[in-house]
Design a protein around this motif. Sequence first.
Motif, PDB file in Angstrom:
ATOM      1  N   SER A 117       0.841  -1.197   0.000  1.00  0.00           N
ATOM      2  CA  SER A 117       0.000   0.000   0.000  1.00  0.00           C
ATOM      3  C   SER A 117       0.872   1.242   0.000  1.00  0.00           C
ATOM      4  O   SER A 117       2.079   1.189   0.270  1.00  0.00           O
ATOM      5  CB  SER A 117      -0.907   0.014   1.233  1.00  0.00           C
ATOM      6  N   ARG A 118       0.231   2.368  -0.257  1.00  0.00           N
ATOM      7  CA  ARG A 118       0.947   3.644  -0.201  1.00  0.00           C
ATOM      8  C   ARG A 118       1.466   3.897   1.219  1.00  0.00           C
ATOM      9  O   ARG A 118       2.568   4.410   1.392  1.00  0.00           O
ATOM     10  CB  ARG A 118       0.017   4.776  -0.645  1.00  0.00           C
ATOM     11  N   TRP A 119       0.667   3.536   2.242  1.00  0.00           N
ATOM     12  CA  TRP A 119       1.087   3.767   3.625  1.00  0.00           C
ATOM     13  C   TRP A 119       2.382   3.016   3.932  1.00  0.00           C
ATOM     14  O   TRP A 119       3.315   3.575   4.526  1.00  0.00           O
ATOM     15  CB  TRP A 119      -0.019   3.334   4.589  1.00  0.00           C
ATOM     16  N   ILE A 120       2.467   1.751   3.519  1.00  0.00           N
ATOM     17  CA  ILE A 120       3.678   0.962   3.744  1.00  0.00           C
ATOM     18  C   ILE A 120       4.853   1.574   2.988  1.00  0.00           C
ATOM     19  O   ILE A 120       5.967   1.709   3.516  1.00  0.00           O
ATOM     20  CB  ILE A 120       3.476  -0.505   3.312  1.00  0.00           C
ATOM     21  N   ALA A 121       4.626   1.964   1.744  1.00  0.00           N
ATOM     22  CA  ALA A 121       5.702   2.537   0.929  1.00  0.00           C
ATOM     23  C   ALA A 121       6.276   3.783   1.575  1.00  0.00           C
ATOM     24  O   ALA A 121       7.493   4.010   1.563  1.00  0.00           O
ATOM     25  CB  ALA A 121       5.176   2.854  -0.468  1.00  0.00           C
ATOM     26  N   GLU A 122       5.416   4.621   2.157  1.00  0.00           N
ATOM     27  CA  GLU A 122       5.886   5.845   2.796  1.00  0.00           C
ATOM     28  C   GLU A 122       6.520   5.580   4.147  1.00  0.00           C
ATOM     29  O   GLU A 122       7.434   6.292   4.561  1.00  0.00           O
ATOM     30  CB  GLU A 122       4.717   6.821   2.946  1.00  0.00           C
ATOM     31  N   PHE A 123       6.048   4.546   4.849  1.00  0.00           N
ATOM     32  CA  PHE A 123       6.571   4.266   6.187  1.00  0.00           C
ATOM     33  C   PHE A 123       7.940   3.590   6.133  1.00  0.00           C
ATOM     34  O   PHE A 123       8.820   3.882   6.944  1.00  0.00           O
ATOM     35  CB  PHE A 123       5.591   3.383   6.968  1.00  0.00           C
ATOM     36  N   VAL A 124       8.136   2.686   5.203  1.00  0.00           N
ATOM     37  CA  VAL A 124       9.382   1.920   5.116  1.00  0.00           C
ATOM     38  C   VAL A 124      10.321   2.579   4.124  1.00  0.00           C
ATOM     39  O   VAL A 124      10.126   2.496   2.912  1.00  0.00           O
ATOM     40  CB  VAL A 124       9.108   0.459   4.716  1.00  0.00           C
ATOM     41  N   GLY A 125      11.345   3.258   4.633  1.00  0.00           N
ATOM     42  CA  GLY A 125      12.320   3.900   3.762  1.00  0.00           C
ATOM     43  C   GLY A 125      11.793   5.177   3.125  1.00  0.00           C
ATOM     44  O   GLY A 125      10.693   5.643   3.416  1.00  0.00           O
ATOM     45  N   ASP A 126      12.624   5.753   2.234  1.00  0.00           N
ATOM     46  CA  ASP A 126      12.235   6.961   1.495  1.00  0.00           C
ATOM     47  C   ASP A 126      11.615   6.558   0.166  1.00  0.00           C
ATOM     48  O   ASP A 126      11.979   5.527  -0.421  1.00  0.00           O
ATOM     49  CB  ASP A 126      13.449   7.850   1.247  1.00  0.00           C
ATOM     50  N   ILE A 127      10.714   7.366  -0.325  1.00  0.00           N
ATOM     51  CA  ILE A 127      10.018   7.025  -1.568  1.00  0.00           C
ATOM     52  C   ILE A 127       9.602   8.310  -2.285  1.00  0.00           C
ATOM     53  O   ILE A 127       9.290   9.324  -1.658  1.00  0.00           O
ATOM     54  CB  ILE A 127       8.768   6.153  -1.277  1.00  0.00           C
ATOM     55  N   ASN A 128       9.633   8.260  -3.616  1.00  0.00           N
ATOM     56  CA  ASN A 128       9.031   9.301  -4.442  1.00  0.00           C
ATOM     57  C   ASN A 128       7.664   8.793  -4.886  1.00  0.00           C
ATOM     58  O   ASN A 128       7.553   7.682  -5.411  1.00  0.00           O
ATOM     59  CB  ASN A 128       9.883   9.579  -5.684  1.00  0.00           C
ATOM     60  N   LEU A 129       6.626   9.579  -4.666  1.00  0.00           N
ATOM     61  CA  LEU A 129       5.267   9.172  -5.009  1.00  0.00           C
ATOM     62  C   LEU A 129       4.607  10.212  -5.907  1.00  0.00           C
ATOM     63  O   LEU A 129       4.654  11.416  -5.621  1.00  0.00           O
ATOM     64  CB  LEU A 129       4.419   8.991  -3.749  1.00  0.00           C
ATOM     65  N   PHE A 130       3.992   9.721  -6.988  1.00  0.00           N
ATOM     66  CA  PHE A 130       3.253  10.594  -7.895  1.00  0.00           C
ATOM     67  C   PHE A 130       1.868   9.998  -8.118  1.00  0.00           C
ATOM     68  O   PHE A 130       1.740   8.852  -8.563  1.00  0.00           O
ATOM     69  CB  PHE A 130       3.982  10.736  -9.243  1.00  0.00           C
ATOM     70  N   SER A 131       0.839  10.765  -7.798  1.00  0.00           N
ATOM     71  CA  SER A 131      -0.532  10.325  -8.035  1.00  0.00           C
ATOM     72  C   SER A 131      -0.886  10.566  -9.489  1.00  0.00           C
ATOM     73  O   SER A 131      -0.474  11.561 -10.095  1.00  0.00           O
ATOM     74  CB  SER A 131      -1.508  11.078  -7.136  1.00  0.00           C
ATOM     75  N   GLY A 132      -1.669   9.650 -10.064  1.00  0.00           N
ATOM     76  CA  GLY A 132      -2.044   9.821 -11.459  1.00  0.00           C
ATOM     77  C   GLY A 132      -3.123   8.863 -11.888  1.00  0.00           C
ATOM     78  O   GLY A 132      -3.727   8.162 -11.071  1.00  0.00           O
ATOM     79  N   GLU A 133      -3.356   8.816 -13.217  1.00  0.00           N
ATOM     80  CA  GLU A 133      -4.405   7.963 -13.778  1.00  0.00           C
ATOM     81  C   GLU A 133      -3.848   7.199 -14.973  1.00  0.00           C
ATOM     82  O   GLU A 133      -3.122   7.756 -15.811  1.00  0.00           O
ATOM     83  CB  GLU A 133      -5.595   8.826 -14.216  1.00  0.00           C
ATOM     84  N   ILE A 134      -4.142   5.898 -15.012  1.00  0.00           N
ATOM     85  CA  ILE A 134      -3.685   5.064 -16.121  1.00  0.00           C
ATOM     86  C   ILE A 134      -4.424   5.466 -17.394  1.00  0.00           C
ATOM     87  O   ILE A 134      -5.658   5.501 -17.434  1.00  0.00           O
ATOM     88  CB  ILE A 134      -3.928   3.575 -15.812  1.00  0.00           C
ATOM     89  N   THR A 135      -3.659   5.770 -18.447  1.00  0.00           N
ATOM     90  CA  THR A 135      -4.267   6.190 -19.714  1.00  0.00           C
ATOM     91  C   THR A 135      -4.181   5.108 -20.779  1.00  0.00           C
ATOM     92  O   THR A 135      -4.944   5.142 -21.748  1.00  0.00           O
ATOM     93  CB  THR A 135      -3.594   7.468 -20.230  1.00  0.00           C
ATOM     94  N   SER A 136      -3.249   4.156 -20.623  1.00  0.00           N
ATOM     95  CA  SER A 136      -3.182   3.050 -21.587  1.00  0.00           C
ATOM     96  C   SER A 136      -2.452   1.864 -20.972  1.00  0.00           C
ATOM     97  O   SER A 136      -1.637   2.020 -20.061  1.00  0.00           O
ATOM     98  CB  SER A 136      -2.473   3.483 -22.876  1.00  0.00           C
ATOM     99  N   ARG A 137      -2.783   0.665 -21.478  1.00  0.00           N
ATOM    100  CA  ARG A 137      -2.131  -0.582 -21.079  1.00  0.00           C
ATOM    101  C   ARG A 137      -1.727  -1.307 -22.357  1.00  0.00           C
ATOM    102  O   ARG A 137      -2.570  -1.655 -23.166  1.00  0.00           O
ATOM    103  CB  ARG A 137      -3.074  -1.469 -20.265  1.00  0.00           C
ATOM    104  N   GLU A 138      -0.426  -1.524 -22.531  1.00  0.00           N
ATOM    105  CA  GLU A 138       0.049  -2.150 -23.763  1.00  0.00           C
ATOM    106  C   GLU A 138       1.374  -2.846 -23.511  1.00  0.00           C
ATOM    107  O   GLU A 138       2.305  -2.262 -22.933  1.00  0.00           O
ATOM    108  CB  GLU A 138       0.212  -1.083 -24.853  1.00  0.00           C
ATOM    109  N   ASN A 139       1.480  -4.120 -23.946  1.00  0.00           N
ATOM    110  CA  ASN A 139       2.721  -4.902 -23.841  1.00  0.00           C
ATOM    111  C   ASN A 139       3.275  -4.907 -22.414  1.00  0.00           C
ATOM    112  O   ASN A 139       4.466  -4.690 -22.191  1.00  0.00           O
ATOM    113  CB  ASN A 139       3.784  -4.368 -24.813  1.00  0.00           C
ATOM    114  N   ASN A 140       2.379  -5.157 -21.456  1.00  0.00           N
ATOM    115  CA  ASN A 140       2.768  -5.220 -20.034  1.00  0.00           C
ATOM    116  C   ASN A 140       3.341  -3.908 -19.512  1.00  0.00           C
ATOM    117  O   ASN A 140       4.125  -3.897 -18.573  1.00  0.00           O
ATOM    118  CB  ASN A 140       3.770  -6.358 -19.778  1.00  0.00           C
TER     119      ASN A 140
END
Length: 366
Positions: free
Chosen positions: A227-250
Amino acid sequence: MPLLRIEGVAKAFGNFRAVDRLSLDIRAGEFFALLGPSGCGKTTLLRMLAGFETPDEGRILLGGKDIAQALPHERPVNMMFQNYALFPHLSVRDNIAFGLRRAGMARGDIATRVDEMVALVKLDGMEKRKPDQLSGGQRQRVALARSLARRPQVLLLDEPLAALDKKLREGTQAELMELQRRLGTTFIIVTHDQEEAMTMASRIGVMDAGRLRQVATPRNLYEAPSSRWIAEFVGDINLFSGEITSRENNRLKVATRGAGTLVVSELWPPVSNDVVNVAIRPEKVKLSRRAPASEEGGSQAINRLDGVVTDVNYLGGVTTYKVKLESGAMVRSSVANTARLDIDAYLAGQRVVAWFTSDDCLVLEQ
């Protein structure tokens, strides 16, 4: 069947629910860490395992037997306290022997066991000293020897290294790990120190508000937070909120507010929502004076972010940078100092390209 099984355990103090129907399995011979912020319930859980608190509901099974209502001396569990709780008027030898005498062990057997413990924690020649004649690290070893003297199936450690300085703490961590391997005893340590938990434990349970958020190996906890909470709690992290616009070739394209469109490798299982967070650890963010090639090894998409270095912190083994993007968002980068001189370093005010591959990113649902 695990050695220790905690089933739906809950504990409240008035209106405050310290542990909230928590379930957890711990294997025999495991070095397990309970990690979490202050007030998350980890020490309350440890005290219930030791018998100093009684659960309001749920079961604690040790070797298949429910010990939730058993008194502390009736369960094969021992606890090493944060303040060590040594008897100031007793010698090292008598402190270690105290629990054995209370258990009614024969005098000759006590002497033999104490000798074993003294040798085990490397306190030879100090048996007659009182606690005030010992250093902090030596007192910690006495407390550890006393806790292990009765050969418990499970040893509980409540922030045992908190009072030690950094250098001594690192040395003691290594000694504890080696001791646990030699004895094969199950160790459960409570700590708020992420580095300590990740260094010592084979698995970590992260607690928050009386519940387990994630149980994983140190590597999986860091590289694949649930989860985002775990990612922020454990170590340093860069986080960017956004929306998926396409899914192609994994690969996913995610339109973010702070970093434009990022290309991210889709991991299994795939995310179900389109609104997501893109997470990148600082050590995965590289810095360059010019943009890198479009593909790294021909297999991974590269994300490039133009910005200006605003902060530089030299920490010996690494240098950390903060880069302000054109959008105003900040990106943190951690770069290993592989050269003795600063020929590859960047200065505050310098324009750089912060870049990372699609495989460096992790997609987290909101």
